[in-house]
Design a protein around this motif. Structure first.
Motif, PDB file in Angstrom:
ATOM      1  N   ASP A  61       0.815  -1.289   0.098  1.00 29.07           N
ATOM      2  CA  ASP A  61      -0.091   0.092   0.220  1.00 29.07           C
ATOM      3  C   ASP A  61       0.719   1.253  -0.087  1.00 29.07           C
ATOM      4  O   ASP A  61       0.269   2.480   0.213  1.00 29.07           O
ATOM      5  CB  ASP A  61      -0.989   0.172   1.176  1.00 29.07           C
ATOM      6  CG  ASP A  61      -0.253  -0.282   2.588  1.00 29.07           C
ATOM      7  OD1 ASP A  61       1.117   0.292   2.308  1.00 29.07           O
ATOM      8  OD2 ASP A  61      -0.989  -0.557   3.506  1.00 29.07           O
TER       9      ASP A  61
ATOM     10  N   GLN B 182      -1.932   2.723   4.738  1.00 27.55           N
ATOM     11  CA  GLN B 182      -3.206   1.979   4.714  1.00 27.55           C
ATOM     12  C   GLN B 182      -4.322   2.881   4.557  1.00 27.55           C
ATOM     13  O   GLN B 182      -5.398   2.371   3.817  1.00 27.55           O
ATOM     14  CB  GLN B 182      -3.362   1.370   6.016  1.00 27.55           C
ATOM     15  CG  GLN B 182      -2.154   0.343   6.256  1.00 27.55           C
ATOM     16  CD  GLN B 182      -2.270  -0.448   7.704  1.00 27.55           C
ATOM     17  OE1 GLN B 182      -3.430   0.065   8.516  1.00 27.55           O
ATOM     18  NE2 GLN B 182      -1.564  -1.477   8.097  1.00 27.55           N
TER      19      GLN B 182
ATOM     20  N   PRO C 287      -3.716   4.106   0.164  1.00 27.32           N
ATOM     21  CA  PRO C 287      -2.816   3.464  -0.575  1.00 27.32           C
ATOM     22  C   PRO C 287      -2.484   4.216  -2.059  1.00 27.32           C
ATOM     23  O   PRO C 287      -3.237   4.655  -2.719  1.00 27.32           O
ATOM     24  CB  PRO C 287      -3.350   2.125  -1.126  1.00 27.32           C
ATOM     25  CG  PRO C 287      -4.417   2.156  -0.202  1.00 27.32           C
ATOM     26  CD  PRO C 287      -4.989   3.386   0.255  1.00 27.32           C
TER      27      PRO C 287
ATOM     28  N   SER D  36       0.667   1.045  -6.034  1.00 29.93           N
ATOM     29  CA  SER D  36       0.816  -0.297  -4.981  1.00 29.93           C
ATOM     30  C   SER D  36      -0.197  -1.157  -4.965  1.00 29.93           C
ATOM     31  O   SER D  36      -0.990  -0.907  -5.997  1.00 29.93           O
ATOM     32  CB  SER D  36       0.740   0.312  -3.440  1.00 29.93           C
ATOM     33  OG  SER D  36      -0.901   0.746  -3.121  1.00 29.93           O
TER      34      SER D  36
END
Length: 311
Positions: free
Chosen positions: A146, A150, A153, A157
């Motif tokens: 990511d 989180q 992202p 990714s």
């Protein structure tokens, strides 16, 4: 030919023309709604569910690997199990081809990134718990997963690419469930044309009653009943299917928030969509039956007046 025979012949051709136009209009409007019902239930639903499942599994795999911080036995650790679930789900998403070639290319890239990510997780699991090298491997894995964010992202990714694929899937689902202006125009035309057709049938029925002193022209009465009943049934089927499409789209698009849609619930919303879509094939046959009934109601009367005129 007598005046009455000419009037009958004129009405015959008008009714046949209205019958053909009504059949084609109804066929097009009906298929416009039902054509996407089966793909949404059979392909879009499992495709969307597969992508959401893969996203959730990858996030859980990262959390499990980092929190445990210990070497897991390959194929049996919780992280390995989650990675296997993600890999299987991506295979399902690829098989459904919800977003076409563009989606297939994205999934091929995601599959490559998943291999890289899994490799870093395996390396981390082989290192001593809490060692600097293990932390470095987990950090590198998170970058692939990511971009170390989180909440948001990065686009390049693994999760970022899956999120973009999910947005494109949402667009496809919206298009499949949409009742746009072409369909509104199509069904407005159906109402106008079929309404005119029904009025023409009623007027012809009254004309033949005055000329032949019969209460009913049975073939014309049957054609009128078939037309009205057919339009009402098809409109009801269309309403059911559109309602199911709308509910299913709302459920599937709710997956953007990370909730896993229940395929059984979507299946319930779309129950009967396949058989209702297949009814479209009977619309053309129904149109032929209508025109046969019209001919059966008027051609004998026209022939009768021609015979009288020849005498």
């Amino acid at each position: 030919m007598s005046g009455t025979a000419q009037d009958l012949a004129r009405r015959l051709w008008v009714l046949l023309a209205l019958g053909a136009v009504s059949t084609l209009a109804l066929f097009g409007a009906y298929r416009g709604v039902h054509a996407d019902a089966v793909p949404l239930a059979s392909a879009s639903t499992p495709g969307v569910v597969a992508v959401v499942t893969a996203q959730n599994a990858l996030q859980e795999a990262q959390e499990s690997a980092v929190q445990s911080g210990v070497a897991g036995v390959p194929g049996t650790s919780d992280a390995s199990i989650k990675l296997a679930v993600a890999n299987q789900s991506l295979g399902v998403a690829a098989s459904e081809r919800v977003t076409g070639l563009d989606g297939q290319q994205t999934l091929a890239t995601v599959d490559g990134l998943l291999t890289v990510y899994s490799g870093w997780i395996e390396k981390a699991n082989r290192e001593p718990a809490g060692s600097p090298l293990q932390d470095a491997y987990f950090h590198t894995a998170a970058t692939v997963l990511d971009g170390n964010s989180q909440a948001h992202p990065t686009n390049d990714s693994l999760l970022g690419r899956l999120a973009e694929l999910q947005r494109r899937q949402e667009q496809v689902v919206d298009q499949q469930a949409e009742f746009g202006w072409p369909l509104w125009i199509g069904w407005a035309a159906v109402v106008l044309i079929c309404g005119s057709f029904c009025l023409a049938l009623v007027e012809t029925q009254r004309f033949t009653r005055r000329r032949f002193r019969h209460r009913w022209n049975r073939p014309l009465a049957a054609a009128t009943v078939l037309l009205v009943a057919g339009v009402l049934v098809l409109a009801l089927f269309t309403w059911w299917t559109h309602d199911g499409l709308t509910d299913s789209a709302a459920l599937l698009n709710g997956a953007v928030d990370g909730r896993l849609p229940n395929p059984a619930t979507v299946k319930g919303h779309m129950s009967g969509a396949g058989p209702r879509a297949a009814v479209a094939n009977w619309i053309l046959a129904g149109g032929v039956v209508l025109m046969v009934l019209i001919a059966a109601g008027l051609v004998p009367r026209i022939s009768e007046y021609r015979l009288r005129s020849s005498r």
